[in-house]
Scaffold this active site. Structure first.
Site, PDB file in Angstrom:
ATOM      1  N   ASN A 149      30.238  29.325  50.493  1.00 22.21           N
ATOM      2  CA  ASN A 149      30.829  28.094  49.980  1.00 22.21           C
ATOM      3  C   ASN A 149      30.288  26.918  50.777  1.00 22.21           C
ATOM      4  OD1 ASN A 149      32.700  29.103  47.914  1.00 22.21           O
ATOM      5  ND2 ASN A 149      33.687  30.124  49.634  1.00 22.21           N
TER       6      ASN A 149
ATOM      7  N   GLU B 217      29.543  35.560  48.988  1.00 23.48           N
ATOM      8  CA  GLU B 217      29.058  34.247  48.569  1.00 23.48           C
ATOM      9  C   GLU B 217      29.140  33.297  49.748  1.00 23.48           C
ATOM     10  OE1 GLU B 217      31.513  32.529  45.562  1.00 23.48           O
ATOM     11  OE2 GLU B 217      33.377  32.895  46.652  1.00 23.48           O
TER      12      GLU B 217
ATOM     13  N   GLU C 152      28.147  42.655  39.561  1.00 21.71           N
ATOM     14  CA  GLU C 152      27.820  43.436  40.745  1.00 21.71           C
ATOM     15  C   GLU C 152      28.859  44.540  40.927  1.00 21.71           C
ATOM     16  OE1 GLU C 152      27.769  40.374  43.657  1.00 21.71           O
ATOM     17  OE2 GLU C 152      29.917  40.497  44.071  1.00 21.71           O
TER      18      GLU C 152
ATOM     19  N   GLU D  98      31.345  34.290  52.969  1.00 22.59           N
ATOM     20  CA  GLU D  98      32.388  35.259  52.671  1.00 22.59           C
ATOM     21  C   GLU D  98      31.810  36.667  52.584  1.00 22.59           C
ATOM     22  OE1 GLU D  98      34.648  34.064  49.281  1.00 22.59           O
ATOM     23  OE2 GLU D  98      35.423  32.275  50.283  1.00 22.59           O
TER      24      GLU D  98
ATOM     25  N   PHE E  14      52.847  37.743  39.842  1.00 24.30           N
ATOM     26  CA  PHE E  14      52.694  37.241  41.211  1.00 24.30           C
ATOM     27  C   PHE E  14      52.478  35.734  41.267  1.00 24.30           C
ATOM     28  CE2 PHE E  14      51.123  41.695  41.466  1.00 24.30           C
ATOM     29  CZ  PHE E  14      52.146  42.194  42.260  1.00 24.30           C
TER      30      PHE E  14
ATOM     31  N   ASN F  17      42.276  37.122  42.354  1.00 22.13           N
ATOM     32  CA  ASN F  17      41.102  36.704  43.126  1.00 22.13           C
ATOM     33  C   ASN F  17      41.279  35.358  43.812  1.00 22.13           C
ATOM     34  OD1 ASN F  17      39.465  39.011  42.375  1.00 22.13           O
ATOM     35  ND2 ASN F  17      39.338  38.079  40.345  1.00 22.13           N
TER      36      ASN F  17
ATOM     37  N   LYS G  94      25.271  32.002  42.649  1.00 22.17           N
ATOM     38  CA  LYS G  94      25.488  33.314  43.246  1.00 22.17           C
ATOM     39  C   LYS G  94      24.282  34.233  43.109  1.00 22.17           C
ATOM     40  CE  LYS G  94      30.533  33.440  43.092  1.00 22.17           C
ATOM     41  NZ  LYS G  94      30.719  32.017  42.836  1.00 22.17           N
TER      42      LYS G  94
END
Length: 700
Positions: A323, A321, A233, A308, A381, A268, A149
């Site tokens: 993938n 990022e 970040e 993304e 969740f 996430n 990254k």
């Protein structure tokens, strides 16, 4: 006709050759031009997905598996299957030495890595190249550049791609993390440099959360990717998560295949995806697509990949990022473009140029994907659930439904791997049609033996905010600030559920009176035609009157009469019921002789107790079991492995203090004390495997 020849013009080895081939040999011709045998270095639904395309292309497949996956669906689907080690991923699906041995043994010419595991491992791709084995993915330099990254962010800047403000380097320790976070300004995102799939990611709003996030993220990153480097970040508050699918070949050609909206997430990790996005206009879509292609070309990317972005409310977008692999949610892109991305990846890996131009890429209709997990959605969740799928039936009878799964009835959902059961995809001419089909598909999906998140998925897709497209990555915590509680019944829906449950009860009573179609007792009285019942639902007790007329029931609830009709096939896991003209698909999950029954209605499982009027009066004299005091006992909310224990007998702990850490499905979860007290006993140690509900620590 059968004897007619088909003329094919193909570019082979840089030149053009004209081939004449009989239609019956058309598939074989294409298989000979790619690979004869391909190994899938993965498991589960993605392995099955790759095998399906390989069969379509006439390519033989080799599956690898751990010892606990010996009877898995992907093992049965492949032409060959070889065990590569025991259950832990480090000893099986991440065991490069064992996989390389299988490749040599089976003489596979190529390897498709799927997603996760070794899909973005540069060393694995390098080892394959050194042995002359084709890696179905980008070259090693692109994997390294985009898989890191930190490096990918620098490359994105140089390619003039919009990037998020942050620290362009590796964070050394927790103290440096705090210093950097203060410089950037809270909130910040701490994330694994080599990460993906939500692993190794934490949001921090202050110094304490930064230190804790650094610790957990580095541990998760080391466990999942063998690389504990982190970066920090700026966290873009309340954004949308929108990604662009790209496809590039080895000849400098690259396309963007429109976007996917992936904003519905928990921890996430994506839960619901769709294509296209309701938010993007053609100009923003084109700008994002062109930047994604610019980045792909900057790293000489070749294969399918995903760039993304985070998009704010003003449609400003920032690179998140890239993938360098097939994405979990790729089916929605396939639905609206008509492309088979696995097939395109195989062709590109063989050296063929892309068959399409940018102008050829359409947006036809709308597609929605729901990730069906073996999870309890009522716990954060979705905390993992393990067990055997005692009953499993996919809703393939619903039109325009696609199910990408790697399980079947009898499959085990184990502690060792991701708890995803399947990806449920529906397609429609427009978004409303795709969502309506998804609602129907979720109602018709039968899963028994493990907890699952069908109820959460269904509530998301029917929520007014989602239907209107007013979504962000904070959708779930904003809509359910106190956690997910299931579907909240309206008065009409409550009456429908009570009437259906009462009708089912009466059907059961009538069936129990007969044997092989005749009364059990020949001199039994004639059938009753009416029943007075008492139904408990939640905290309410409702008098219900039922009368039978043929296959229909007239049910009086709250002074209102409802007509309930069905075929009443009590042996079927699915039951289609019509209530005053409204069709509902329900599932009866369980029942007992004491009148307790569980019914899945509108996606949520409701527990009811149905008694006759007399039995209900007598039940008032039955003692109730006292609820357990859980404040003094810390139990595991999920199956997992104990990573660390922070206390010992005699220690004094305060409310909210960390007691131990449980790792489940590669995610680390901090278990905290429910109250201030003294530790009475510790029932676990680091390295132990625990089940849901197991006692971990007792307080005095």
């Amino acid at each position: 006709g059968g004897a007619r020849l088909v003329q094919l013009k193909m570019r082979i080895s840089g030149g053009k050759k004209t081939c004449f081939v009989h239609p019956s040999r058309f598939l074989l011709f294409f298989s000979l031009q790619t690979f004869e045998k391909l190994l899938i270095a993965n498991r589960g639904e993605i392995a099955c997905r790759v095998i399906k395309t390989c069969k379509k292309m006439g390519i033989k497949t080799v599956a690898i598996h751990s010892d606990v996956d010996a009877n898995a669906v992907h093992v049965k689907m492949a032409d060959e299957a070889v065990c590569v080690g025991p259950a832990p991923t480090s000893k099986s699906y991440l065991n490069m030495d064992a996989i390389m041995e299988v490749i040599k043994k089976t003489r596979a010419q190529a390897v498709h890595p799927g997603y996760g595991f070794l899909s973005e491992n540069r060393e694995f791709a390098r080892r394959l190249a050194s042995e002359g084995i084709t890696f179905i993915g980008p070259d090693t330099h692109a994997i390294q550049a985009m898989g890191d990254k930190i490096e990918s962010k620098l490359l994105a800047k140089n390619a003039k791609v919009n990037t998020i403000p942050g620290f362009d380097g590796v964070v050394k320790d927790a103290d440096e993390a705090v210093r950097i976070a203060r410089e950037i300004g809270y909130p910040v995102m701490i994330k694994a440099s080599a990460g993906g799939g939500g692993k190794g990611m934490r949001i921090a709003w202050d110094d304490e959360e930064t230190r804790e996030g650094f610790r957990f993220s580095s541990q998760e990153a080391a466990s999942s990717f063998g690389d504990d480097r982190l970066l920090i970040e700026k966290f873009i508050d309340n954004p949308r998560h929108i990604e662009i699918q790209v496809l590039a070949d080895k000849h400098g050609n690259a396309l963007w295949l429109n976007e996917r909206e992936c904003s519905i997430q928990r921890r996430n990790q994506k839960v619901v995806e769709e294509a296209p996005s309701t938010f993007l206009d053609p100009e923003t879509r084109r700008a994002m697509g062109e930047q994604a292609v610019a980045l792909a070309k900057a790293v000489k990317y070749s294969s399918a990949g995903t760039v993304e972005f985070l998009v704010d409310s003003s449609k400003n977008f920032y690179f998140l990022e890239m993938n360098t692999r097939l994405q979990v949610e790729h089916p929605v892109t396939e639905c609206i473009t008509g492309l088979d991305l696995v097939q395109e990846m195989i062709r590109v890996a063989k050296g063929y140029p892309l068959r399409h131009k940018q102008a050829d890429i359409p947006i036809n209709g709308w597609a929605v994907e729901c990730r069906v997990y073996a999870e309890d959605p009522y716990k954060s969740f979705g905390l993992p659930s393990i067990g055997k799928l005692s009953q499993y039936q996919e809703p393939l009878q619903v039109p325009s439904v696609r199910v990408d799964s790697g399980v079947q009835q009898g499959s085990d959902i184990s502690i060792f791997y991701d708890p995803m059961i399947s990806k449920l995809i529906t397609y429609g001419c427009n978004r409303a049609e795709a969502l309506k089909r998804m609602e129907e598909a979720l109602d018709n999906y039968v899963i028994r033996g493990v907890a699952h998140n069908i109820s959460l998925l269904r509530e998301v897709i029917i929520h007014p905010r989602f239907i209107q497209g007013e979504i962000s990555t904070k959708f779930l915590p904003e809509v359910y600030p106190d956690g997910f509680k299931g579907h909240k019944l309206t008065d009409l829906e409550r009456r429908e559920l009570l009437a259906t449950a009462a009708s089912l009860y009466v059907c059961e009573q009538l069936r129990s009176q007969r044997f092989l179609g005749t009364p059990r007792i020949p001199i039994a009285k004639s059938k009753r035609s009416s029943w007075e019942l008492s139904v408990r639902l939640g905290d309410g007790i409702y008098p219900v009157a039922v009368s039978k007329d043929g296959s229909s029931f007239s049910v009086e609830v709250d002074g209102m009469k409802l007509n309930v009709t069905s075929e009443w096939n009590l042996a079927s896991p699915l039951l289609s019921v019509t209530i005053d003209g409204t069709q509902r698909t329900i599932q009866r999950i369980s029942r007992s002789a004491a009148g307790d029954t569980s019914i899945q209605f509108l996606g949520t499982v409701y527990k009811l107790q149905i008694l006759t009027k007399v039995a209900a009066e007598l039940s008032k004299y039955m003692p109730e079991k006292a609820a357990e005091d859980t404040s003094s006992a810390l139990r595991s909310p999920m199956p997992g492995a104990v990573v660390a224990v922070s206390v010992k007998p005699g220690d004094t702990v305060s409310e909210g203090q960390e007691i131990c850490v449980i790792e489940a499905m590669k995610m680390q979860n901090s278990m905290t004390a429910a109250k201030t007290g003294k530790v009475k006993a510790v029932h676990c140690k680091a390295g132990d495997t625990v089940g849901e509900g197991d006692l971990l620590v007792e307080l005095e």
